[in-house]
Design an enzyme around this catalytic site. Structure first.
Site, PDB file in Angstrom:
ATOM      1  N   LYS A  98       0.836  -1.213   0.000  1.00 29.91           N
ATOM      2  CA  LYS A  98       0.000   0.000   0.000  1.00 29.91           C
ATOM      3  C   LYS A  98       0.866   1.256   0.000  1.00 29.91           C
ATOM      4  O   LYS A  98       0.667   2.180  -0.787  1.00 29.91           O
ATOM      5  CB  LYS A  98      -0.947   0.011   1.216  1.00 29.91           C
ATOM      6  CG  LYS A  98      -1.853  -1.196   1.315  1.00 29.91           C
ATOM      7  CD  LYS A  98      -2.764  -1.140   2.524  1.00 29.91           C
ATOM      8  CE  LYS A  98      -2.071  -1.157   3.881  1.00 29.91           C
ATOM      9  NZ  LYS A  98      -1.374  -2.429   4.219  1.00 29.91           N
ATOM     10  N   ARG A 105     -10.163   0.889   8.149  1.00 25.46           N
ATOM     11  CA  ARG A 105      -9.733  -0.452   8.551  1.00 25.46           C
ATOM     12  C   ARG A 105     -10.805  -1.171   9.346  1.00 25.46           C
ATOM     13  O   ARG A 105     -10.612  -2.323   9.722  1.00 25.46           O
ATOM     14  CB  ARG A 105      -8.507  -0.295   9.456  1.00 25.46           C
ATOM     15  CG  ARG A 105      -7.235  -0.848   8.846  1.00 25.46           C
ATOM     16  CD  ARG A 105      -6.135  -0.363   9.728  1.00 25.46           C
ATOM     17  NE  ARG A 105      -4.964  -1.135   9.665  1.00 25.46           N
ATOM     18  CZ  ARG A 105      -3.839  -0.679   9.098  1.00 25.46           C
ATOM     19  NH1 ARG A 105      -3.800   0.481   8.497  1.00 25.46           N
ATOM     20  NH2 ARG A 105      -2.754  -1.410   9.146  1.00 25.46           N
ATOM     21  N   ARG A 153      11.615  -5.152   5.459  1.00 27.36           N
ATOM     22  CA  ARG A 153      11.411  -3.750   5.072  1.00 27.36           C
ATOM     23  C   ARG A 153      12.282  -2.777   5.875  1.00 27.36           C
ATOM     24  O   ARG A 153      12.494  -2.933   7.069  1.00 27.36           O
ATOM     25  CB  ARG A 153       9.945  -3.382   5.320  1.00 27.36           C
ATOM     26  CG  ARG A 153       9.701  -1.881   5.215  1.00 27.36           C
ATOM     27  CD  ARG A 153       8.271  -1.511   5.292  1.00 27.36           C
ATOM     28  NE  ARG A 153       7.545  -2.145   6.373  1.00 27.36           N
ATOM     29  CZ  ARG A 153       6.225  -2.139   6.439  1.00 27.36           C
ATOM     30  NH1 ARG A 153       5.513  -1.562   5.505  1.00 27.36           N
ATOM     31  NH2 ARG A 153       5.622  -2.716   7.449  1.00 27.36           N
ATOM     32  N   ARG A 177      10.868  -0.398  11.350  1.00 24.36           N
ATOM     33  CA  ARG A 177       9.747  -0.154  12.262  1.00 24.36           C
ATOM     34  C   ARG A 177       9.747  -1.141  13.421  1.00 24.36           C
ATOM     35  O   ARG A 177      10.077  -2.316  13.237  1.00 24.36           O
ATOM     36  CB  ARG A 177       8.431  -0.276  11.498  1.00 24.36           C
ATOM     37  CG  ARG A 177       8.003   1.023  10.878  1.00 24.36           C
ATOM     38  CD  ARG A 177       6.888   0.879   9.888  1.00 24.36           C
ATOM     39  NE  ARG A 177       5.753   0.075  10.311  1.00 24.36           N
ATOM     40  CZ  ARG A 177       4.682  -0.121   9.554  1.00 24.36           C
ATOM     41  NH1 ARG A 177       4.592   0.458   8.368  1.00 24.36           N
ATOM     42  NH2 ARG A 177       3.689  -0.867   9.979  1.00 24.36           N
ATOM     43  N   ARG A 182      -0.935  -8.513  13.153  1.00 23.31           N
ATOM     44  CA  ARG A 182      -1.502  -7.499  12.231  1.00 23.31           C
ATOM     45  C   ARG A 182      -2.295  -8.166  11.115  1.00 23.31           C
ATOM     46  O   ARG A 182      -3.344  -7.669  10.700  1.00 23.31           O
ATOM     47  CB  ARG A 182      -0.370  -6.626  11.668  1.00 23.31           C
ATOM     48  CG  ARG A 182       0.166  -5.642  12.719  1.00 23.31           C
ATOM     49  CD  ARG A 182       1.572  -5.162  12.443  1.00 23.31           C
ATOM     50  NE  ARG A 182       1.736  -4.543  11.165  1.00 23.31           N
ATOM     51  CZ  ARG A 182       2.917  -4.407  10.537  1.00 23.31           C
ATOM     52  NH1 ARG A 182       4.017  -4.866  11.103  1.00 23.31           N
ATOM     53  NH2 ARG A 182       2.985  -3.804   9.383  1.00 23.31           N
TER      54      ARG A 182
HETATM   55  P1  AP5 Z   1       4.835  -1.629   1.940  1.00 22.36           P
HETATM   56  O1  AP5 Z   1       4.470  -0.857   0.732  1.00 22.36           O
HETATM   57  O2  AP5 Z   1       5.557  -0.900   3.031  1.00 22.36           O
HETATM   58  O3  AP5 Z   1       3.539  -2.386   2.507  1.00 22.36           O
HETATM   59  P2  AP5 Z   1       2.224  -1.811   3.202  1.00 22.36           P
HETATM   60  O4  AP5 Z   1       1.053  -2.491   2.563  1.00 22.36           O
HETATM   61  O5  AP5 Z   1       2.237  -0.330   3.235  1.00 22.36           O
HETATM   62  O6  AP5 Z   1       2.447  -2.474   4.616  1.00 22.36           O
HETATM   63  P3  AP5 Z   1       2.375  -1.868   6.075  1.00 22.36           P
HETATM   64  O7  AP5 Z   1       3.042  -2.917   6.944  1.00 22.36           O
HETATM   65  O8  AP5 Z   1       2.910  -0.480   6.173  1.00 22.36           O
HETATM   66  O9  AP5 Z   1       0.870  -1.888   6.319  1.00 22.36           O
HETATM   67  P4  AP5 Z   1       0.184  -1.917   7.638  1.00 22.36           P
HETATM   68  O10 AP5 Z   1      -1.201  -1.786   7.163  1.00 22.36           O
HETATM   69  O11 AP5 Z   1       0.438  -3.078   8.531  1.00 22.36           O
HETATM   70  O12 AP5 Z   1       0.876  -0.722   8.454  1.00 22.36           O
HETATM   71  P5  AP5 Z   1       0.373   0.729   8.798  1.00 22.36           P
HETATM   72  O13 AP5 Z   1       1.551   1.608   8.848  1.00 22.36           O
HETATM   73  O14 AP5 Z   1      -0.796   1.109   7.966  1.00 22.36           O
HETATM   74  O15 AP5 Z   1       5.686  -2.895   1.478  1.00 22.36           O
HETATM   75  C1  AP5 Z   1       6.247  -3.774   2.440  1.00 22.36           C
HETATM   76  C2  AP5 Z   1       7.650  -4.224   1.963  1.00 22.36           C
HETATM   77  O16 AP5 Z   1       7.500  -5.054   0.815  1.00 22.36           O
HETATM   78  C3  AP5 Z   1       8.567  -3.048   1.533  1.00 22.36           C
HETATM   79  O17 AP5 Z   1       9.883  -3.326   1.932  1.00 22.36           O
HETATM   80  C4  AP5 Z   1       8.455  -3.013  -0.008  1.00 22.36           C
HETATM   81  O18 AP5 Z   1       9.662  -2.567  -0.611  1.00 22.36           O
HETATM   82  C5  AP5 Z   1       8.168  -4.485  -0.339  1.00 22.36           C
HETATM   83  N1  AP5 Z   1       7.225  -4.622  -1.452  1.00 22.36           N
HETATM   84  C6  AP5 Z   1       6.132  -3.856  -1.732  1.00 22.36           C
HETATM   85  N2  AP5 Z   1       5.481  -4.308  -2.825  1.00 22.36           N
HETATM   86  C7  AP5 Z   1       6.207  -5.404  -3.250  1.00 22.36           C
HETATM   87  C8  AP5 Z   1       6.053  -6.307  -4.350  1.00 22.36           C
HETATM   88  N3  AP5 Z   1       5.046  -6.174  -5.236  1.00 22.36           N
HETATM   89  N4  AP5 Z   1       6.973  -7.306  -4.470  1.00 22.36           N
HETATM   90  C9  AP5 Z   1       7.984  -7.437  -3.580  1.00 22.36           C
HETATM   91  N5  AP5 Z   1       8.190  -6.594  -2.541  1.00 22.36           N
HETATM   92  C10 AP5 Z   1       7.311  -5.607  -2.369  1.00 22.36           C
HETATM   93  O19 AP5 Z   1      -0.197   0.497  10.285  1.00 22.36           O
HETATM   94  C11 AP5 Z   1       0.646   0.204  11.371  1.00 22.36           C
HETATM   95  C12 AP5 Z   1      -0.178   0.110  12.637  1.00 22.36           C
HETATM   96  O20 AP5 Z   1      -0.821   1.388  12.895  1.00 22.36           O
HETATM   97  C13 AP5 Z   1      -1.337  -0.899  12.589  1.00 22.36           C
HETATM   98  O21 AP5 Z   1      -0.895  -2.200  12.928  1.00 22.36           O
HETATM   99  C14 AP5 Z   1      -2.310  -0.300  13.610  1.00 22.36           C
HETATM  100  O22 AP5 Z   1      -1.913  -0.573  14.931  1.00 22.36           O
HETATM  101  C15 AP5 Z   1      -2.167   1.207  13.386  1.00 22.36           C
HETATM  102  N6  AP5 Z   1      -3.112   1.740  12.382  1.00 22.36           N
HETATM  103  C16 AP5 Z   1      -2.795   2.341  11.181  1.00 22.36           C
HETATM  104  N7  AP5 Z   1      -3.917   2.740  10.547  1.00 22.36           N
HETATM  105  C17 AP5 Z   1      -4.960   2.400  11.356  1.00 22.36           C
HETATM  106  C18 AP5 Z   1      -6.382   2.530  11.240  1.00 22.36           C
HETATM  107  N8  AP5 Z   1      -6.937   3.081  10.141  1.00 22.36           N
HETATM  108  N9  AP5 Z   1      -7.148   2.057  12.241  1.00 22.36           N
HETATM  109  C19 AP5 Z   1      -6.588   1.493  13.356  1.00 22.36           C
HETATM  110  N10 AP5 Z   1      -5.262   1.329  13.537  1.00 22.36           N
HETATM  111  C20 AP5 Z   1      -4.451   1.780  12.540  1.00 22.36           C
END
Ligand code: AP5
Length: 226
Positions: free
Chosen positions: A21, A96, A135, A169, A180
């Site tokens: 994402k 979410r 990552r 992270r 997660r």
């Molecule tokens: P990356 O693009 O970083 O993946 P992502 O989908 O953004 O994953 P996240 O782990 O950031 O998502 P998340 O939803 O768990 O975390 P968030 O910060 O939102 O890619 C990952 C890796 O893979 C990278 O190294 C990239 O280079 C590689 N990659 C990407 N695409 C690839 C491909 N096609 N092939 C190979 N490699 C690839 O949330 C964190 C925490 O915050 C949550 O756990 C929760 O506690 C809280 N939170 C955030 N938003 C909310 C909400 N709306 N409601 C409640 N809690 C929330």
């Protein structure tokens, strides 16, 4: 002749941790002039700044759970009201929960808007653990990298800003990543059906390479924004 007013696009990227994402949202920002709004980034900034919202969110995030709708909506509402979102937004990691989706629908309706498209990034759970565990990001500009799938062109130097400091992270370990993923399946995956009912659901195979996924997403964005 009066100009036709176009509403800013509201794109949602849905998908489990590691689906890509954040990576794809940043590429869409550069290509289409949209603004990435990541609730994860906003919450991490609140934790780092030690705000009341950040203090309340910290332990939940470290355990891989979901932060309360109240805190997330409070942070996002403030950001959505900023004046730099004319071309439109990419919501990365929001909504979410059913409550967040409902609040977003209401907020947009109040401004005469609706979700343009909710794009579900379809991936395999086990591969997501490896993506999350490998990552890291540039400490200066936030550009994302991966130990195996996305290395900087010059080892140790950020492609984008030339920075040489990188960080990982606190929640990017296999155990928290599994928590997660569970939270995603229990509370976020049901939103796929919600956006299907609204007629705005798009899906993409996000197991493909980063560039192939970007190309597919670009085609979707062009089609839904036309
Ligand atoms: P990356 O693009 O970083 O993946 P992502 O989908 O953004 O994953 P996240 O782990 O950031 O998502 P998340 O939803 O768990 O975390 P968030 O910060 O939102 O890619 C990952 C890796 O893979 C990278 O190294 C990239 O280079 C590689 N990659 C990407 N695409 C690839 C491909 N096609 N092939 C190979 N490699 C690839 O949330 C964190 C925490 O915050 C949550 O756990 C929760 O506690 C809280 N939170 C955030 N938003 C909310 C909400 N709306 N409601 C409640 N809690 C929330």
């Amino acid at each position: 002749m009066s100009e036709v007013e176009t509403k800013p696009a509201v794109l949602i990227l849905l998908g489990p941790p590691g689906a890509g994402k954040g990576t794809q949202a940043r590429m869409l920002e550069e290509r289409f002039g949209l603004v990435q709004l990541s609730t994860g980034d906003m919450l991490r900034a609140a934790v780092a700044a030690g705000t009341p919202a950040g203090l309340a969110a910290k332990a939940v995030m470290e355990a891989g759970g979901l932060v309360s709708d109240e805190i997330v909506l409070g942070i996002l509402r403030e950001r959505l009201a900023a004046p730099d979102l004319k071309a439109g937004v990419i919501l990365d990691g929001f909504p979410r929960t059913a409550g967040q989706a409902e609040a977003l629908d209401k907020l947009l309706a109040y401004n005469g808007q609706r979700v343009t498209a909710a794009i579900s990034l379809e991936v395999d759970d086990e591969a997501m653990i490896a993506r999350v565990a490998g990552r890291y990001t540039c400490a200066a500009c936030g550009e994302g990298y991966h130990d195996q799938f996305k290395l900087p062109a010059v080892a140790g130097t950020c492609d984008k800003c030339g920075g040489t400091e990188f960080k990982r992270r606190a929640d990017d370990n296999a155990e928290t990543a599994r928590a997660r993923l569970e939270a995603y399946h229990a509370q976020t995956a049901p939103l796929i059906a919600h956006y299907g009912r609204l007629g705005v659901l798009e899906t993409i195979d996000a197991m493909d390479s980063i560039d192939a996924v970007a190309s597919g997403l670009g085609s979707i964005v062009q089609r839904v924004s036309a």
